[in-house]
Scaffold this motif. Structure first.
Motif, PDB file in Angstrom:
ATOM      1  N   ARG A   1       0.830  -1.212   0.000  1.00 43.13           N
ATOM      2  CA  ARG A   1       0.000   0.000   0.000  1.00 43.13           C
ATOM      3  C   ARG A   1       0.862   1.259   0.000  1.00 43.13           C
ATOM      4  NH1 ARG A   1      -2.066   2.121   5.162  1.00 43.13           N
ATOM      5  NH2 ARG A   1      -0.599   1.563   6.821  1.00 43.13           N
ATOM      6  N   TRP A   2       0.433   2.224  -0.784  1.00 41.59           N
ATOM      7  CA  TRP A   2       1.165   3.470  -0.956  1.00 41.59           C
ATOM      8  C   TRP A   2       1.342   4.198   0.369  1.00 41.59           C
ATOM      9  CZ3 TRP A   2       4.411   6.646  -2.896  1.00 41.59           C
ATOM     10  CH2 TRP A   2       4.283   8.033  -2.730  1.00 41.59           C
ATOM     11  N   ALA A   3       0.340   4.191   1.225  1.00 41.54           N
ATOM     12  CA  ALA A   3       0.420   4.936   2.485  1.00 41.54           C
ATOM     13  C   ALA A   3       1.626   4.507   3.323  1.00 41.54           C
ATOM     14  CB  ALA A   3      -0.869   4.750   3.285  1.00 41.54           C
ATOM     15  N   GLY A   4       1.964   3.228   3.275  1.00 45.23           N
ATOM     16  CA  GLY A   4       3.103   2.758   4.045  1.00 45.23           C
ATOM     17  C   GLY A   4       4.437   3.189   3.488  1.00 45.23           C
ATOM     18  N   PHE A   5       4.460   3.532   2.209  1.00 48.94           N
ATOM     19  CA  PHE A   5       5.717   3.864   1.545  1.00 48.94           C
ATOM     20  C   PHE A   5       5.907   5.356   1.337  1.00 48.94           C
ATOM     21  CE2 PHE A   5       5.319  -0.580   0.603  1.00 48.94           C
ATOM     22  CZ  PHE A   5       6.619  -1.039   0.531  1.00 48.94           C
ATOM     23  N   ARG A   6       4.909   6.146   1.681  1.00 51.50           N
ATOM     24  CA  ARG A   6       4.975   7.577   1.375  1.00 51.50           C
ATOM     25  C   ARG A   6       6.245   8.221   1.946  1.00 51.50           C
ATOM     26  NH1 ARG A   6       0.555  10.638   0.120  1.00 51.50           N
ATOM     27  NH2 ARG A   6      -0.796   9.068   1.060  1.00 51.50           N
ATOM     28  N   ARG A   7       6.528   7.935   3.219  1.00 50.84           N
ATOM     29  CA  ARG A   7       7.671   8.596   3.864  1.00 50.84           C
ATOM     30  C   ARG A   7       9.009   7.970   3.511  1.00 50.84           C
ATOM     31  NH1 ARG A   7       5.638   9.992  10.055  1.00 50.84           N
ATOM     32  NH2 ARG A   7       3.903  11.361   9.473  1.00 50.84           N
ATOM     33  N   VAL A   8       9.012   6.739   3.048  1.00 47.06           N
ATOM     34  CA  VAL A   8      10.282   6.063   2.738  1.00 47.06           C
ATOM     35  C   VAL A   8      10.470   5.903   1.234  1.00 47.06           C
ATOM     36  CG1 VAL A   8      10.330   4.853   4.944  1.00 47.06           C
ATOM     37  CG2 VAL A   8       9.223   3.764   2.975  1.00 47.06           C
ATOM     38  N   ARG A   9       9.677   6.600   0.454  1.00 51.81           N
ATOM     39  CA  ARG A   9       9.724   6.394  -0.993  1.00 51.81           C
ATOM     40  C   ARG A   9      11.076   6.787  -1.571  1.00 51.81           C
ATOM     41  NH1 ARG A   9       6.573  11.010  -0.229  1.00 51.81           N
ATOM     42  NH2 ARG A   9       7.181  12.884  -1.397  1.00 51.81           N
ATOM     43  N   GLY A  10      11.778   7.729  -0.931  1.00 53.14           N
ATOM     44  CA  GLY A  10      13.082   8.135  -1.445  1.00 53.14           C
ATOM     45  C   GLY A  10      14.042   6.963  -1.539  1.00 53.14           C
ATOM     46  N   THR A  11      14.048   6.119  -0.505  1.00 54.77           N
ATOM     47  CA  THR A  11      14.917   4.944  -0.512  1.00 54.77           C
ATOM     48  C   THR A  11      14.538   3.995  -1.644  1.00 54.77           C
ATOM     49  OG1 THR A  11      15.273   5.069   1.879  1.00 54.77           O
ATOM     50  CG2 THR A  11      15.625   2.929   0.830  1.00 54.77           C
ATOM     51  N   VAL A  12      13.246   3.738  -1.793  1.00 52.02           N
ATOM     52  CA  VAL A  12      12.786   2.819  -2.835  1.00 52.02           C
ATOM     53  C   VAL A  12      13.052   3.394  -4.219  1.00 52.02           C
ATOM     54  CG1 VAL A  12      10.791   1.581  -3.756  1.00 52.02           C
ATOM     55  CG2 VAL A  12      11.053   1.856  -1.278  1.00 52.02           C
ATOM     56  N   CYS A  13      12.833   4.684  -4.378  1.00 50.46           N
ATOM     57  CA  CYS A  13      13.046   5.306  -5.692  1.00 50.46           C
ATOM     58  C   CYS A  13      14.512   5.236  -6.113  1.00 50.46           C
ATOM     59  CB  CYS A  13      12.569   6.755  -5.666  1.00 50.46           C
ATOM     60  SG  CYS A  13      10.765   6.930  -5.552  1.00 50.46           S
ATOM     61  N   LYS A  14      15.430   5.396  -5.164  1.00 48.92           N
ATOM     62  CA  LYS A  14      16.858   5.281  -5.497  1.00 48.92           C
ATOM     63  C   LYS A  14      17.193   3.866  -5.960  1.00 48.92           C
ATOM     64  CE  LYS A  14      18.420   8.907  -2.326  1.00 48.92           C
ATOM     65  NZ  LYS A  14      19.149   9.188  -1.055  1.00 48.92           N
ATOM     66  N   ARG A  15      16.604   2.886  -5.306  1.00 49.26           N
ATOM     67  CA  ARG A  15      16.845   1.496  -5.706  1.00 49.26           C
ATOM     68  C   ARG A  15      16.303   1.235  -7.108  1.00 49.26           C
ATOM     69  NH1 ARG A  15      14.510  -1.295  -0.208  1.00 49.26           N
ATOM     70  NH2 ARG A  15      16.191  -0.682   1.226  1.00 49.26           N
ATOM     71  N   ILE A  16      15.103   1.743  -7.363  1.00 52.96           N
ATOM     72  CA  ILE A  16      14.505   1.545  -8.686  1.00 52.96           C
ATOM     73  C   ILE A  16      15.344   2.237  -9.757  1.00 52.96           C
ATOM     74  CG2 ILE A  16      12.507   2.092 -10.113  1.00 52.96           C
ATOM     75  CD1 ILE A  16      10.774   1.708  -7.591  1.00 52.96           C
ATOM     76  N   ALA A  17      15.854   3.423  -9.458  1.00 49.97           N
ATOM     77  CA  ALA A  17      16.696   4.133 -10.426  1.00 49.97           C
ATOM     78  C   ALA A  17      17.947   3.312 -10.744  1.00 49.97           C
ATOM     79  CB  ALA A  17      17.072   5.503  -9.876  1.00 49.97           C
ATOM     80  N   ARG A  18      18.547   2.715  -9.714  1.00 53.41           N
ATOM     81  CA  ARG A  18      19.728   1.870  -9.962  1.00 53.41           C
ATOM     82  C   ARG A  18      19.364   0.656 -10.808  1.00 53.41           C
ATOM     83  NH1 ARG A  18      21.065   3.273  -4.464  1.00 53.41           N
ATOM     84  NH2 ARG A  18      20.116   1.331  -3.711  1.00 53.41           N
ATOM     85  N   ARG A  19      18.194   0.087 -10.551  1.00 55.80           N
ATOM     86  CA  ARG A  19      17.756  -1.075 -11.330  1.00 55.80           C
ATOM     87  C   ARG A  19      17.527  -0.701 -12.791  1.00 55.80           C
ATOM     88  NH1 ARG A  19      18.360  -6.208 -12.403  1.00 55.80           N
ATOM     89  NH2 ARG A  19      16.467  -7.224 -13.170  1.00 55.80           N
ATOM     90  N   ILE A  20      16.944   0.453 -13.025  1.00 54.66           N
ATOM     91  CA  ILE A  20      16.710   0.918 -14.396  1.00 54.66           C
ATOM     92  C   ILE A  20      18.043   1.073 -15.136  1.00 54.66           C
ATOM     93  CG2 ILE A  20      15.943   2.916 -15.752  1.00 54.66           C
ATOM     94  CD1 ILE A  20      13.654   3.233 -13.723  1.00 54.66           C
ATOM     95  N   ARG A  21      19.033   1.658 -14.441  1.00 50.43           N
ATOM     96  CA  ARG A  21      20.352   1.814 -15.071  1.00 50.43           C
ATOM     97  C   ARG A  21      20.993   0.451 -15.344  1.00 50.43           C
ATOM     98  NH1 ARG A  21      20.699   6.080 -11.224  1.00 50.43           N
ATOM     99  NH2 ARG A  21      21.946   4.773  -9.835  1.00 50.43           N
TER     100      ARG A  21
END
Length: 273
Positions: free
Chosen positions: A20-40
């Motif tokens: 659920r998005w509500a659980g990730f709202r405050r920690v999304r920065g960490t997840v987004c950095k991981r996803i960016a690395r995966r995309i690269r």
């Protein structure tokens, strides 16, 4: 990657993972950095290309699921909770176990990350209950889905920052210090067993006198999965046993037979009819 773009992507993909998005709202920065690395790593251009990859490759969803794990763990995290466990809950559960004629108290730490929680539980047992119940042992099963974190837990070697919530009087009792690192003493490790399990699919058998399920199911999983897992977790609890959730979490309104242990707080007693 813009924050707004990643937020929109997470709101699209998280429900497909049972999150659920509500659980990730405050920690999304960490997840987004991981996803960016995966995309690269995949050689893709952007989030839209990654979304297309997900639509075409079922295995990539498993990689994305792993990127969404948020392992935050410290010894004695949420000090009031562990103080209550040490001075109130564990002695009460031990008395009930003794009266039943049991030889040990059984505990499950779900989503144990790198081991700080189960080791803290063993330490909490040492504080009051161990001396008061000398004929009673303790067994702790600690589970997590991440084998890398479990390897750290089994090694039992930590930096000072992991101990910042631990009362100073307990540091010397629990650790040997070498080259600036803190190694869990052998007596503390002896009763803790680490298992790789994904709580969404596998749970240890039980029954348990005490289960800690903090900052995992009731933060990050969606409502349907929360209700389902609460039922499955309760089935692992012994009548009169205790369930501990995170201090900022709420149980789903499922009519489960749980009553607060005390006036307030995240500790509940299992009272089936």
């Amino acid at each position: 990657m813009r924050d707004a773009d990643c937020a929109a992507f997470l709101q699209w993909c998280l429900p497909r993972l049972g999150l659920r998005w509500a659980g990730f709202r405050r920690v999304r920065g960490t997840v987004c950095k991981r996803i960016a690395r995966r995309i690269r790593a995949l050689g893709l251009a952007d989030l839209e290309a990654y979304r297309a990859r997900l639509e075409a490759d079922d295995d990539e969803w498993q990689r994305l699921d792993a990127l969404c794990r948020i392992p935050i763990s410290r010894f004695w995290r949420d000090r009031r909770v562990f103080d209550s466990l040490a001075h109130d809950v564990l002695p009460a559960l031990a008395a009930a176990a003794r009266d039943r004629g049991d030889r040990s108290l059984s505990i499950w730490s779900a989503g144990c990350a790198s081991g700080e929680e189960p080791y803290s539980l063993r330490l909490a047992w040492r504080v009051d209950a161990e001396a008061a119940f000398p004929s009673l042992g303790i067994t702790i099963v600690a589970t997590d889905v991440d084998e890398t974190l479990l390897a750290r837990a089994r090694a039992g070697l930590y930096r000072r920052g992991s101990l910042r919530d631990l009362p100073p009087r307990l540091v010397g009792l629990a650790f040997e210090v070498s080259d600036g690192l803190y190694r869990v003493r052998e007596w503390l490790r002896r009763d803790v067993t680490f298992l790789r399990q994904d709580i969404r699919r596998d749970l240890p058998d039980g029954p348990f006198d005490l289960i800690l399920c903090r900052n995992l199911v009731f933060t990050y999983f969606d409502g349907v999965l929360q209700t389902e897992l609460l039922d499955r977790v309760c089935r692992r609890l012994r009548p009169g046993g205790a369930l501990v959730i995170g201090v900022h979490e709420f149980l789903p309104a499922s009519g489960s037979p749980l009553a607060r242990w005390g006036v307030s707080g995240p500790i509940y007693r299992f009272l089936p009819s």
